[in-house]
Motif scaffolding. Structure first.
Motif, PDB file in Angstrom:
ATOM      1  N   GLU A 250      -5.711  12.797 -34.387  1.00 57.61           N
ATOM      2  CA  GLU A 250      -5.916  11.625 -35.251  1.00 57.61           C
ATOM      3  C   GLU A 250      -4.917  10.526 -34.915  1.00 57.61           C
ATOM      4  O   GLU A 250      -3.804  10.789 -34.481  1.00 57.61           O
TER       5      GLU A 250
ATOM      6  N   GLU B 219      -1.358   6.385 -39.007  1.00 56.78           N
ATOM      7  CA  GLU B 219      -1.819   5.933 -40.321  1.00 56.78           C
ATOM      8  C   GLU B 219      -2.114   4.430 -40.288  1.00 56.78           C
ATOM      9  O   GLU B 219      -1.437   3.659 -39.615  1.00 56.78           O
TER      10      GLU B 219
ATOM     11  N   ARG C  21      -8.130   1.678 -38.482  1.00 56.77           N
ATOM     12  CA  ARG C  21      -9.573   1.702 -38.755  1.00 56.77           C
ATOM     13  C   ARG C  21     -10.279   1.228 -37.499  1.00 56.77           C
ATOM     14  O   ARG C  21      -9.800   0.311 -36.836  1.00 56.77           O
ATOM     15  N   ILE C  22     -11.425   1.823 -37.198  1.00 58.00           N
ATOM     16  CA  ILE C  22     -12.226   1.386 -36.053  1.00 58.00           C
ATOM     17  C   ILE C  22     -13.566   0.926 -36.598  1.00 58.00           C
ATOM     18  O   ILE C  22     -14.254   1.674 -37.306  1.00 58.00           O
ATOM     19  N   VAL C  23     -13.915  -0.324 -36.294  1.00 62.35           N
ATOM     20  CA  VAL C  23     -15.081  -0.971 -36.874  1.00 62.35           C
ATOM     21  C   VAL C  23     -15.891  -1.635 -35.760  1.00 62.35           C
ATOM     22  O   VAL C  23     -15.321  -2.239 -34.854  1.00 62.35           O
TER      23      VAL C  23
ATOM     24  N   TRP D  60     -16.424  -2.165 -30.353  1.00 63.16           N
ATOM     25  CA  TRP D  60     -15.767  -1.402 -31.412  1.00 63.16           C
ATOM     26  C   TRP D  60     -14.292  -1.767 -31.383  1.00 63.16           C
ATOM     27  O   TRP D  60     -13.641  -1.674 -30.342  1.00 63.16           O
TER      28      TRP D  60
ATOM     29  N   ALA E 185     -10.354  -1.537 -32.947  1.00 63.96           N
ATOM     30  CA  ALA E 185      -9.345  -0.805 -33.720  1.00 63.96           C
ATOM     31  C   ALA E 185      -8.458  -1.827 -34.412  1.00 63.96           C
ATOM     32  O   ALA E 185      -7.981  -2.778 -33.773  1.00 63.96           O
ATOM     33  N   TYR E 186      -8.256  -1.624 -35.693  1.00 66.99           N
ATOM     34  CA  TYR E 186      -7.377  -2.480 -36.491  1.00 66.99           C
ATOM     35  C   TYR E 186      -6.238  -1.628 -37.036  1.00 66.99           C
ATOM     36  O   TYR E 186      -6.463  -0.515 -37.513  1.00 66.99           O
ATOM     37  N   GLU E 187      -5.032  -2.151 -36.950  1.00 70.75           N
ATOM     38  CA  GLU E 187      -3.901  -1.508 -37.608  1.00 70.75           C
ATOM     39  C   GLU E 187      -3.519  -2.375 -38.791  1.00 70.75           C
ATOM     40  O   GLU E 187      -3.096  -3.524 -38.609  1.00 70.75           O
ATOM     41  N   HIS E 188      -3.733  -1.841 -39.974  1.00 73.48           N
ATOM     42  CA  HIS E 188      -3.450  -2.572 -41.212  1.00 73.48           C
ATOM     43  C   HIS E 188      -4.040  -3.980 -41.160  1.00 73.48           C
ATOM     44  O   HIS E 188      -3.385  -4.958 -41.522  1.00 73.48           O
TER      45      HIS E 188
ATOM     46  N   TYR F   7     -13.310   7.740 -30.129  1.00 77.13           N
ATOM     47  CA  TYR F   7     -14.315   7.149 -31.012  1.00 77.13           C
ATOM     48  C   TYR F   7     -15.340   6.367 -30.201  1.00 77.13           C
ATOM     49  O   TYR F   7     -16.550   6.475 -30.431  1.00 77.13           O
TER      50      TYR F   7
END
Length: 187
Positions: A23, A26, A29-31, A77, A79-82, A122
């Motif tokens: 994983e 923390e 998110r992947i959108v 796709w 990836a966002y960190e916070h 992902y």
């Protein structure tokens, strides 16, 4: 001045080939970026590839970006960190059930933070189930990509750890170009 550049082509031929990463850190998110946005895609391309000599799309017009992003089976796709874009994977469905990972990488400030492995995992999983989102596309039978000796130092290791296998290697002389940074003059 020209320099030798090695390009490696890698593939998976079954969803069972994917070996997911642990994983991510923390707050990741992947959108999917579902609305084709030349501005956003060009931002990702330059932010991720500016220090590793991604230059092939720098001359693309707005219309060229829009046309590419609007093709059925092209997906981005992110990836966002916070809430901040940290990297992306771009998929392109091709004939006979092939899906190419056209671009993959992280913005330099986000490298080394346990995001790359999970993002690649992902993205590969989304390549394998791409036909579910695009009616009329062939079921994915092969996911492939290429990487080269100019890419990030951990790129090849990440691909091999995710279960990709090498199927071709080429060495060519290329004109050396300065890394353009995320915008002209920045790096």
């Amino acid at each position: 001045m020209s320099i030798p550049v090695t390009t490696w082509s890698l593939e998976q031929t079954s969803p069972a080939d994917l070996r997911p990463a642990a994983e991510s850190a923390e707050g990741i998110r992947i959108v999917r970026s579902e609305v084709p946005s030349p501005e956003f895609s060009r931002f990702l391309y330059t932010a991720v590839g500016g220090d590793i000599r991604w230059t092939d799309r720098l001359s693309w017009s707005y219309e060229a970006w829009r046309e590419f992003l609007s093709r059925p089976g092209v997906e981005t796709w992110v990836a966002y960190e916070h809430g901040t874009p940290a990297g992306y994977v771009e998929l392109q469905a091709q004939d006979e059930g092939a899906v190419e990972i056209v671009y993959f990488g992280l913005v330099p400030a986000f490298r080394g933070r346990r995001i790359g492995g999970p993002l690649l995992s992902y993205g590969v999983a989304r390549a394998w189930d791409l036909a579910d989102r695009w009616p009329g596309r062939d079921i994915t039978k092969r996911v492939w990509l290429h990487t080269c000796s100019l890419d990030g130092e951990h790129a090849m290791d990440n691909y091999l750890r995710r279960g990709f296998r090498l199927f071709d290697t080429k060495v060519e002389e290329q004109e050396e170009v300065a890394a353009p940074g995320p915008w002209p003059g920045a790096h």
